[in-house]
Scaffold this active site. Sequence first.
Site, PDB file in Angstrom:
ATOM      1  N   GLY A 113       0.803  -1.221   0.000  1.00 60.88           N
ATOM      2  CA  GLY A 113       0.000   0.000   0.000  1.00 60.88           C
ATOM      3  C   GLY A 113       0.829   1.260   0.000  1.00 60.88           C
ATOM      4  CB  CYS A 114       4.225   2.115   0.807  1.00 62.82           C
ATOM      5  SG  CYS A 114       3.780   2.058   2.549  1.00 62.82           S
TER       6      CYS A 114
END
Length: 140
Positions: free
Chosen positions: A47-48
């Site tokens: 999710g980064c």
Amino acid sequence: MASLDQIIDDFAFLDDWEDRYRYVIELGKALPDLAEEKRTSENKVMGCASQVWLVTHTTGDPDNPVMSFEGDSDAHIVRGLVAIVLATYSGKTASEIAGLDAFEIFSKIGLVENLSSQRSNGLRSMVNRIREEAKLRAAA
């Protein structure tokens, strides 16, 4: 590494976002490098947009261990955000971490509103991962 109280004080002292941005980068530079063998897919935070790794260590009571973290990123500003997240959560018990919303702190120091949505989402991914791990360990 700077303590959370030190970071909050420093943010209060810095008036404009440019100075705060540079400070976040400085925090990242002060973060110890993560050993290459710890940069695994298991430690990678999903999710980064940038690559981010988090490693969890626990000590003490198995039912509510004290948790500490190591982390790193391949991006300067994100590395600084990792340092702030580690300062927020390291050294607390799993139950304390599970109940601590870092975004309240980040909002108070004016961090969140100045981040791009991608960085903000990445920050949220780091916080969620740490809190989920803490909830599992506090419940164990």
